[in-house]
Design an enzyme around this catalytic site. Structure first.
Site, PDB file in Angstrom:
ATOM      1  CG  HIS A  94      35.101 101.888  57.622  1.00 26.85           C
ATOM      2  ND1 HIS A  94      35.627 100.627  57.698  1.00 26.85           N
ATOM      3  CD2 HIS A  94      35.139 102.376  58.896  1.00 26.85           C
ATOM      4  CE1 HIS A  94      35.944 100.353  58.966  1.00 26.85           C
ATOM      5  NE2 HIS A  94      35.646 101.406  59.702  1.00 26.85           N
ATOM      6  CD  GLU A  97      38.223  99.445  66.021  1.00 23.81           C
ATOM      7  OE1 GLU A  97      37.241  98.723  66.230  1.00 23.81           O
ATOM      8  OE2 GLU A  97      38.404 100.016  64.922  1.00 23.81           O
ATOM      9  CD  GLU A  98      38.686 101.216  61.761  1.00 24.22           C
ATOM     10  OE1 GLU A  98      38.258 100.101  61.402  1.00 24.22           O
ATOM     11  OE2 GLU A  98      37.948 102.177  62.073  1.00 24.22           O
ATOM     12  CG  HIS A 133      39.332 103.241  67.130  1.00 25.69           C
ATOM     13  ND1 HIS A 133      39.664 103.681  65.867  1.00 25.69           N
ATOM     14  CD2 HIS A 133      38.067 102.764  67.039  1.00 25.69           C
ATOM     15  CE1 HIS A 133      38.632 103.485  65.054  1.00 25.69           C
ATOM     16  NE2 HIS A 133      37.646 102.928  65.741  1.00 25.69           N
ATOM     17  CG  ASP A 180      35.161 104.149  62.636  1.00 26.08           C
ATOM     18  OD1 ASP A 180      35.604 104.003  63.779  1.00 26.08           O
ATOM     19  OD2 ASP A 180      35.012 103.212  61.830  1.00 26.08           O
ATOM     20  CG  ASP A 198      34.232 102.192  67.501  1.00 27.18           C
ATOM     21  OD1 ASP A 198      34.163 103.090  66.619  1.00 27.18           O
ATOM     22  OD2 ASP A 198      35.043 101.247  67.437  1.00 27.18           O
TER      23      ASP A 198
END
Lengths: 359, 347
Positions: B314, B207-208, B65, B175, B230
């Site tokens: 994150h 995606e998030e 992503h 990410d 991922d």
């Protein structure tokens, strides 16, 4: 060694490695930047650097032995490695009063001034935290530094218990026309830069000085066991000017009284902090110098924070002391923010007060 | 360009969910050369196609992503401060005194404001404010900000990358663009005639915020089979879960109900025979990735999930191991070249 001035001097000092007890690199840098622009430079046994500019002019009488001490601290907050774990991570303690809320995820440099490795203060990913933990700062004893080592053996090749660490943070000018700067250690180091410039100015100019002026770059301020008291003993001053930073809270939603002072409003004159009532006469004199010189200043609200004012004022038989500082947001973090104009106001006011003092 | 450089270049891009098309030009110039064709769809999915040159060849989807977590400006406050909300799961513990980039009419630098501890009420010194109450210090006045920063402006972590010891890289946005970089490296390493089919590399959007990019792209593309990549959590000392893959053990291959068992087994076998380091990772149900939606897209797409273990996901200071990233490149290369897999899953 290259000579730096202006914002470059601030940058070099901000980025220098010098947590309390490990100020050697900062001190060596300051020595090279002053060079021959003084009448004497000594280091005392506590690690303080003391730089002398001799008095001169009609009001100067060597027999009177009038000494003015101008002080700032060289050290910064940081960390000390207390354990290397089996998995190669570093557990650490704080040096100075860093706020645990500003530590997670910060880049750090670990080691000593000439032997450092990069690291990061690790955080457990948000996905693995409970809802309750997400609202609370992680306590320092739960944090660790990751230097990329895969085992204790790996890590021990690079660091040892007792090593120092500081934030790894560059100096960034930002905001409208770059009026603010962000960097680490923007407390004492801003004042270090200002005093270096003041020393160079006094050495080059022919302004009269009624006092012998002793500039003290001191150690160990951040751990509260201040080197300034030793420097004051060495210098035995008649008067003292304390320089440094004032932590401010000038954010939206905070009442004007609780803001302490504000960025962009000029050099801060403190009436008091939690341990010191500053000399009212000297403070009034500094304010008058600022007004006459067109230098922006503000009076600190309230008596928050502590400083090296107490060790100076209470040294020997007592020393009349005044406090001049730069307002700084987010102090003791990797991203302290200050206004470059406020820094220049401190520099100019130091010059004006030092040259203006009469016996 | 080395893999390390491509990871840093891609991860430095601002791709906060909803702003994927801001990166279209840079993507074209950074990775476009490795493909025959690029398409951008209505949701901001970026599709890069590399053809094998054989008519009727299988359609192989490789998905990573494009979007990343971040923030969005919702208010401009007196004194030059911005209010924000989060987009995706931002770790608020890293925000106080953190450095950000505000992607307004020009890119502004900012610092997340925090109050000095000695000025806080005694009970508040350990509390973290919710993100909606945090402020970003920009150094501009309110009036200037109203001109420069329209509400809705995305805010991301300042891209700063550091190489740690042991081939570890630390920075933001791994990410999932680090996996994207590995995919591009793996795909670029295979000459067209050696591909087992036409490769559709999807840099998917959103995606998030719920995997909706992969859902719609999967429906539109109808690939024969898919490889999703991922990031996953690497083992850390303070995690309760001791089954997490230690960093440096290579690719994590997910065993899960949402992925295809046979495709997963064949991919693991491929890694074993080609001596690509890997570990199996048990993710029985929800994988938290696009594999969740691709397996059920259209009439169902046989999917395998490969993961790159990282730490501090994150945050602005995620950490990855370059040896794991290199293993992932090799796994992609093996997967898209595999005639065995194409034979079983190709239509």
């Amino acid at each position: 060694m290259r000579m730096y001035s202006g914002q470059e001097l601030v940058r070099e000092l901000s980025q220098a490695f010098g947590p309390s007890g490990c100020e050697d690199g900062v001190r060596a840098f300051i020595r090279t930047q002053i060079g021959a622009s003084c009448d004497g430079m000594t280091e005392d046994r506590a690690g303080n650097l003391i730089v002398r500019i001799a008095g001169r002019g009609v009001d100067y009488d060597p027999a009177e032995e009038r000494r003015l001490m101008v002080s700032t601290h060289m050290d910064e907050v940081g960390f000390m490695v207390r354990e290397i774990t089996d998995e190669g991570y570093l557990k650490f303690s704080l040096i100075g009063q860093t706020d645990p809320r500003v530590l997670c995820g910060r880049h750090v440099v670990v080691g000593e001034e000439n032997r450092t490795v990069k690291g990061v203060i690790a955080t457990k990913a948000i996905h693995m935290q409970t809802a309750e933990k997400r609202t609370k700062a992680t306590p320092v004893n739960k944090m660790y530094i990751d230097i990329g080592a895969k085992s204790a053996g790996d890590a021990e090749k690079l660091v040892q218990v007792g090593d120092y660490a500081t934030f790894d943070s560059d100096l960034v000018p930002f905001g409208k026309d770059g009026r603010y700067i962000k960097g680490k250690a923007l407390g004492g180091r801003l004042a270090c830069a200002a005093l270096i410039e003041v020393i160079r100015y006094l050495h080059a100019s022919s302004c009269e000085l009624a006092y012998d002026v002793y500039f003290a770059f001191t150690c160990n301020r951040e751990i509260g066991i201040s080197g300034a008291s030793v420097a004051a003993f060495t210098v035995n001053p008649t008067l003292a000017i304390l320089t440094g930073a004032t932590a401010v809270n000038d954010l939206p939603g905070v009442s004007p009284e609780a803001r302490v002072a504000a960025l962009g409003e000029g050099c801060v004159l403190s009436l008091a902090d939690r341990q010191t009532l500053y000399d009212a006469g000297l403070t009034r004199f500094a304010a008058r110098c600022a007004e006459e010189g067109g230098i922006r200043y503000q009076i600190k609200q309230g008596d928050s924070d502590t400083s090296d004012g107490a060790p100076l004022q209470r040294s020997m038989a007592g020393v009349r002391t005044v406090s001049l500082s730069v307002p700084v947001r987010y102090t003791h973090s990797a991203a302290c923010v200050a206004s470059y104009e406020d820094y220049q106001a401190l520099l100019n006011l130091c010059k004006a007060v030092i040259c203006g003092l009469k016996p | 360009m080395t893999l390390n450089q491509l990871i840093v270049s891609l991860c430095s891009l601002m791709t906060v969910s909803g702003n994927e098309t801001c990166a279209t030009q840079e993507l074209q110039s950074l990775i476009g050369g490795a493909f025959d064709e690029m398409q951008v769809d209505a949701l901001g999915n970026h599709l890069f196609i590399k053809r094998c040159g054989r008519p009727g060849a299988p359609k192989i989807l490789v998905d990573t992503h494009l979007d990343e977590i971040g923030m969005m400006v919702t208010g401009i406050r007196e004194g030059g401060f911005l209010s924000v909300i989060n987009i995706g799961g931002v770790d608020t513990r890293i925000l106080p005194a953190g450095e950000v980039a505000v992607y307004g009419k020009q890119t502004l630098y900012g610092v997340v404001a925090t109050s000095p501890v000695h000025l806080l009420p005694a009970g508040d010194t350990e509390k973290l404010k919710p993100i909606g109450e945090m402020l970003i210090d920009t150094g501009y006045s309110k009036e200037e900000l109203e001109e420069l920063v329209p509400l809705g402006t995305p805010v991301g972590f300042r891209p700063v990358y550091t190489e740690l010891a042991g081939g570890r890289l630390c920075g933001k946005g791994f990410d999932d663009k680090a996996c994207g970089a590995c995919a591009v490296f793996g795909i670029d390493a295979v000459p067209p005639r050696e591909l087992a089919g036409d490769v559709y590399f999807l840099f998917s959007a959103f995606e998030e915020t719920g995997s909706c990019g992969a859902r719609t792209a999967g429906f539109g593309l109808r690939p024969d089979y898919a490889l999703v990549m991922d990031v996953t959590h690497a083992r850390i000392p303070d995690a309760e879960d001791r089954t997490l893959s230690p960093m440096g053990s290579g690719v994590s291959i997910a065993a899960s109900a949402v992925t295809n068992r046979r495709l997963t087994r064949m991919t693991a076998e491929l890694c074993r025979t080609q001596k690509i380091p890997f570990l199996m990772e048990a993710e029985p149900g929800n994988t938290g990735t696009n594999a969740n939606v691709l397996g059920n897209a259209a009439e169902g797409i046989p999917t395998v999930l490969l993961s790159l273990p990282i730490k501090s996901m994150h945050s602005a200071a995620e950490v990855l191991g370059m040896e794991d990233a290199k293993a992932l490149c090799q796994a992609v290369k093996a997967f898209i070249s595999s005639r065995e897999i194409a034979e079983v899953f190709g239509s």
